[in-house]
Design an enzyme around this catalytic site. Structure first.
Site, PDB file in Angstrom:
ATOM      1  N   ASP A   1      -2.728 -18.073   4.920  1.00  0.00           N
ATOM      2  CA  ASP A   1      -3.680 -18.975   4.255  1.00  0.00           C
ATOM      3  C   ASP A   1      -4.321 -19.914   5.271  1.00  0.00           C
ATOM      4  OD1 ASP A   1      -1.057 -19.763   4.499  1.00  0.00           O
ATOM      5  OD2 ASP A   1      -0.995 -20.958   2.678  1.00  0.00           O
TER       6      ASP A   1
ATOM      7  N   ASP B   1      -6.261  -6.297   5.198  1.00  0.00           N
ATOM      8  CA  ASP B   1      -7.361  -5.863   4.345  1.00  0.00           C
ATOM      9  C   ASP B   1      -8.249  -7.064   3.998  1.00  0.00           C
ATOM     10  OD1 ASP B   1      -8.910  -4.258   2.820  1.00  0.00           O
ATOM     11  OD2 ASP B   1      -7.405  -3.796   1.304  1.00  0.00           O
TER      12      ASP B   1
ATOM     13  N   TYR C   1       0.816  -1.222   0.000  1.00  0.00           N
ATOM     14  CA  TYR C   1       0.000   0.000   0.000  1.00  0.00           C
ATOM     15  C   TYR C   1       0.842   1.261   0.000  1.00  0.00           C
ATOM     16  CZ  TYR C   1      -4.099  -2.788   0.831  1.00  0.00           C
ATOM     17  OH  TYR C   1      -5.100  -3.698   0.703  1.00  0.00           O
TER      18      TYR C   1
ATOM     19  N   LYS D   1       2.888 -14.251   6.064  1.00  0.00           N
ATOM     20  CA  LYS D   1       3.166 -15.188   4.978  1.00  0.00           C
ATOM     21  C   LYS D   1       4.682 -15.353   4.900  1.00  0.00           C
ATOM     22  CE  LYS D   1       1.365 -17.556   1.724  1.00  0.00           C
ATOM     23  NZ  LYS D   1       1.129 -18.953   1.974  1.00  0.00           N
TER      24      LYS D   1
END
Ligand code: NAP
Length: 418
Positions: free
Chosen positions: A283, A307, A162, A229
């Site tokens: 995930d 988000d 972002y 992640k």
């Protein structure tokens, strides 16, 4: 604090400013709270929320306390007075009065504007996007046991993809970077690729996790999960996780135990009053929120993960119409619904004001007026239970009666003390 000088706004004649004294908010009985009505459905939901907040404060404190609302102009209505969508007065007011309420703002497409919301967060350094996600009994949910959802998500709001550092596939910048990567590091990127950078710093990661841990400890929450992640992006997402554990070890050693310590050293038992710190791959966390919902409590994560997971979690408990959020810095805080300005419903007295109302409850909690905040949450629950709800909920609840924005907020007010 120095007096504030506005370009156009006039300082309210009554009420007082919230102050930060020795690291805590000093809140007068009549705090001046700036507000932005916003675009589209913004004015309707903000007005509904203000009425509910005023009634709850009155009911909780019997007239001893009240909010002095201070209108700021941003978005479409600022254009006329200021010639721009986000005038300096807005930044000055939020900085000076510390806490503000906001309706959704439309970002015009194709006119070269950055998102107004991203600009507000970045200019005011509101680095933690905080989203409480809980189920209101009666609200339709795709889960069999929606009452198990009670999460607060802390999403880092200033970094990650972002940050806006990206170049198109055919730009000179991309060509230069590709040449640099190839010449200096022997890394070949496929021709015709666009490029983006994902900066994740120790400073921003630690202050976000620090906020999430403090919140969990102060509110007696069970755990904080670092969502990342790191198996794929070791030096950004993986580093976020490591810095999170470092903050816990160096600054919260009396308050926090890690999940590994609980399993390997404490025989699976969490010591009384301690918050468990754990981490999950992004995930995996998405599926675990569905299958092991009540194992998650406070989640701290990077910008993009946050988000995705916060909208997915909002979907578990009824969707955008009921989901509030806050943008919080070291002290400054801006409270708003997650949803946008839904222009097709503008002026129809149709949409659900619950998200904005609950953003108002978050604001009250932030300034320490918990009694009023609790009345609002109770009022919303009772209004929904009576099945007199706006169209978005009514279409999914058997036997519901559809009411408008105003009427729903009146129902909440009627139920504040009941
Ligand atoms: P949106 O305004 O959130 O609306 C999308 C859909 O969500 C609506 O059509 C409606 O669905 C449902 N919805 C939203 N608010 C609702 C409410 N209070 N009650 C009931 N249903 C509600 O998203 P968008 O259409 O993508 O964005 C419109 C504008 O808002 C854009 O300019 C965007 O930039 C801006 N935006 C601002 C913010 C912010 O200020 N923080 C956040 C997001 C978007 P149904 O029609 O299916 O009922």
């Amino acid at each position: 604090m120095n007096p504030v000088t506005f370009d156009i706004l006039r300082t309210p004649e009554e009420g007082g400013a919230i102050r930060v004294v020795k690291g805590a908010l000093l809140v007068p009985d009549g705090p001046i709270i700036p507000y932005i009505e916003g675009d589209g459905i913004g004015p309707e939901v903000v007005l509904a929320a203000q009425k509910v907040v005023d009634s709850a404060v009155d009911a909780a404190y019997g007239g001893k306390r009240r909010i002095v609302w201070f209108k700021m102009k941003a978005g479409k209505e600022a254009r006329e007075d200021y010639g721009k969508l986000l005038p300096e007065d807005v930044f000055k007011a939020i900085e000076h009065y510390v806490v503000a309420l906001k309706g959704p703002l439309t970002t015009p497409i194709g006119e070269g504007y950055r998102s107004l919301n991203v600009t507000l967060r970045q200019r005011l350094d509101l680095y933690a996007n905080v989203r409480p996600i809980f189920w209101i009994p009666g609200v339709p949910s795709p889960l069999k046991e929606p009452w198990k959802v009670d999460l607060t998500i802390f999403r880092e709001a200033t970094e990650d993809v972002y940050a806006g550092i990206e170049w198109s596939h055919d730009s000179q910048e991309t060509r230069k970077i590709m040449n640099f990567l190839s010449d200096e590091f022997g890394i070949r990127v496929r021709e015709g690729s666009g490029l983006g950078l994902k900066p994740i710093s120790e400073f921003a990661s630690k202050r976000l996790v620090r906020k999430a841990l403090s919140y969990a400890f102060e509110r007696g929450r069970k755990s904080v999960t670092l969502m990342h992640k790191g198996n794929i992006m070791k030096f950004t997402e993986g580093a976020f996780m490591q810095w999170g554990y470092e903050v816990a070890a160096t600054e919260f050693s009396d308050e926090v135990v890690t999940e590994r310590e609980v399993q390997e050293e404490l025989d699976g038992k969490v010591p009384e009053g301690k918050v468990v710190l754990k981490d999950r791959l992004a995930d995996n966390l998405f599926q675990q929120l569905l299958t092991r919902t009540d194992e998650y409590d406070v989640i701290a994560t990077t910008n993009l993960n946050g988000d995705y997971i916060s909208d997915a979690a909002a979907g578990l408990v009824g969707g955008l119409g009921v989901a509030p959020g806050a943008n919080i810095g070291d002290y400054n805080a801006l409270f708003e619904p997650i949803h946008g300005s839904a222009p097709k419903y503008e002026g129809l007295n149709k949409v659900n004001p619950t998200a904005e109302i609950l953003a108002g409850a978050m604001l009250l909690e932030y300034i320490g007026w918990d009694e009023a905040a609790n009345l609002i949450r109770g009022g919303v629950k009772k209004a929904v239970k009576a099945k007199e709800v706006t169209y978005d909920l009514a279409r999914r609840i058997d036997g519901a009666h559809t009411v408008g924005t105003r009427e729903f907020s009146h129902k909440v007010i009627e139920n504040l003390e009941a």
